[in-house]
Design an enzyme around this catalytic site. Structure first.
Site, PDB file in Angstrom:
ATOM      1  CB  THR A 100      60.070 -17.579  73.082  1.00 45.84           C
ATOM      2  OG1 THR A 100      59.570 -17.065  71.654  1.00 45.84           O
ATOM      3  CG2 THR A 100      58.880 -17.664  73.806  1.00 45.84           C
ATOM      4  CG  ASN A 101      60.426 -12.563  70.993  1.00 39.99           C
ATOM      5  OD1 ASN A 101      59.628 -12.708  70.170  1.00 39.99           O
ATOM      6  ND2 ASN A 101      61.660 -13.146  70.566  1.00 39.99           N
ATOM      7  NE  ARG A 102      55.312  -9.276  76.950  1.00 38.53           N
ATOM      8  CZ  ARG A 102      54.803  -9.765  77.861  1.00 38.53           C
ATOM      9  NH1 ARG A 102      53.866 -10.657  77.706  1.00 38.53           N
ATOM     10  NH2 ARG A 102      55.095  -9.421  79.147  1.00 38.53           N
ATOM     11  CB  SER A 103      57.431 -11.895  67.939  1.00 39.21           C
ATOM     12  OG  SER A 103      57.072 -11.987  66.454  1.00 39.21           O
TER      13      SER A 103
END
Ligand code: CTP
Length: 402
Positions: A211-214
């Site tokens: 996933t990512n930091r959003s």
């Protein structure tokens, strides 16, 4: 554009429930949003909380007894009723709901409500059995049929010590509901806006994801801003820690493929698509059924490209994209604008301290074909949402004319 509460005239009716203490917080939050809040306390409420509390929070006189000659409302209640933009009764007891359902007007609050044509919302709070009693349910249906908005109640701990339904909903939910009601006739009324939010999570095995930091904050703020301008909003969100916005149809998804399907479905009757989600560009080629065990010193995962949702979305909808960049911001935004066939790109430098992930503010540039680049100041994400929607409104009317 500020919240629809800013500058509005709100009557807050407070009735005799232990949840009255939360009404003080509500009065404060509404005042902070820029509303002029006139509080009317019933006799029952004044057993729980004093007018001084509300006068201190709203900086306005508080109305109590209709027949008290000292009370501003004794002479003015019709004028107050008529200048109100919205009336909220929170907490609303079973007794007051019964009076409202029957059009009674034997105290300052019910008389003012009867004399007003402003939209009315009630947030019930009572014992669970009182709430489920057919008499209360019938009264609530009557009010609903007349167009009254019923906010809650919520389930959980009740003052009786029992758990059940009957809790006053939390204050932010009431504030959001009022924004949604006040925004109904906004410049996006009748339009359907699809918003995506959050960072997709691509599973590797049953316990791990890529996933990512959003944080989802930007997408949620855009959805709330569109709702507050009267749009019908569907938000397709990847996992976040944020509560679902009130008055927004929220679809929860995990992966980019799930997000694509949900967005394409929502776009079938959509006018605008705003892609604020951070979509994973790649996903694992295969997802292990069981938890992968540790092995050698190195391990690699084979990835396959995800579809580009924005580029593949139907051209019929007005498309807005976000370009989150750590270098060559405007150049990359312009390239994506063309490559993805979008009308407007919102470019943000994710390395700037007050912008990008997790924070409540953002500093963005709006990039389009006609006007080129507009630099916006540092704003709250909600305000950024409105500035984007100002452009969307312009673009929609330009496309209606062409
Ligand atoms: N986007 C999308 N589907 C993808 C990737 C991105 O719909 N598979 C959307 C994003 O929601 C955003 C816009 O495209 O509105 C730009 O996303 P961004 O991550 O900045 O660009 P990418 O196309 O992924 O390009 P790169 O990662 O190379 O910068």
């Amino acid at each position: 554009m500020p919240s629809p509460l800013s500058g509005s005239s709100v009557i807050l009716g407070v009735t005799g429930s232990i949840a009255c203490y939360k009404a003080a917080d509500l009065a404060s939050k509404l005042t902070q949003e820029g509303a002029h809040v006139d509080v009317i306390l019933t006799q029952g409420a004044s057993n729980f909380i004093t007018p001084l509390t509300f006068r201190s929070l709203t900086h306005r006189p508080v109305v109590g007894d209709l027949f008290d000659p000292q009370s501003e409302l004794a002479v003015e209640h019709v004028a107050l009723a008529q200048r109100a933009d919205i009336i909220i009764v929170a907490p609303a007891t079973a007794h007051v709901l019964a009076k409202l359902a029957h059009g009674m007007a034997d105290d300052a609050l019910t008389a003012t409500i009867l004399a007003s044509s402003a939209p009315l919302a009630v947030a019930p709070a009572m014992d669970g059995h009182m709430y489920t009693n057919p008499a209360t349910q019938e009264n609530l249906s009557k009010l609903r049929e007349r167009g009254v908005t019923i906010i809650g109640p919520a389930e959980g701990y009740l003052a009786s010590g029992l758990r059940g339904i009957g809790r006053l909903v939390e204050v932010p939910q009431i504030v959001e509901s009022l924004c949604a009601i006040l925004g109904r006739r906004g410049d996006l009324a009748g339009k359907s806006v699809v918003v995506s939010a959050g960072g997709t999570a691509e599973p590797i095995d049953p316990v791990r994801v890529i996933t990512n930091r959003s944080s989802g904050k930007m997408g949620y703020a855009v959805a709330q801003a569109a709702r507050d301008r009267g749009a019908r909003v569907t938000m397709v969100t990847a996992p976040t820690s944020l509560p679902d916005p009130v008055g927004v149809e929220t679809v929860h998804v995990g992966t980019a493929l799930e997000m694509r399907d949900a967005i394409f479905r929502a776009c079938e009757d959509g006018d605008v698509l705003i892609m604020a989600a951070a979509v994973a560009d790649y996903r694992p080629v295969s997802v292990a059924e069981q938890k992968i065990k540790k092995g050698g010193e190195r391990w690699s995962i084979e990835l396959i490209k995800n579809p580009d949702i924005l580029a593949e979305a139907p051209g019929r909808v007005l498309k807005v994209g976000f370009a989150a960049e750590s270098q060559d911001l405007l150049e990359n935004a312009r390239t994506k604008l063309v490559a993805k066939g979008v009308a407007l790109m919102v470019a943000n430098d994710i390395t700037a301290p007050d912008s990008g992930f997790a924070v409540d503010t953002n500093k963005v540039y709006l990039v389009d074909r006609e006007r080129g680049v507009e630099e916006l100041p540092l704003l709250s994400k909600y305000e950024v949402g409105h500035r984007i929607l100002d452009r969307v409104v312009e673009l929609l009317s330009a496309s209606a004319l062409s």
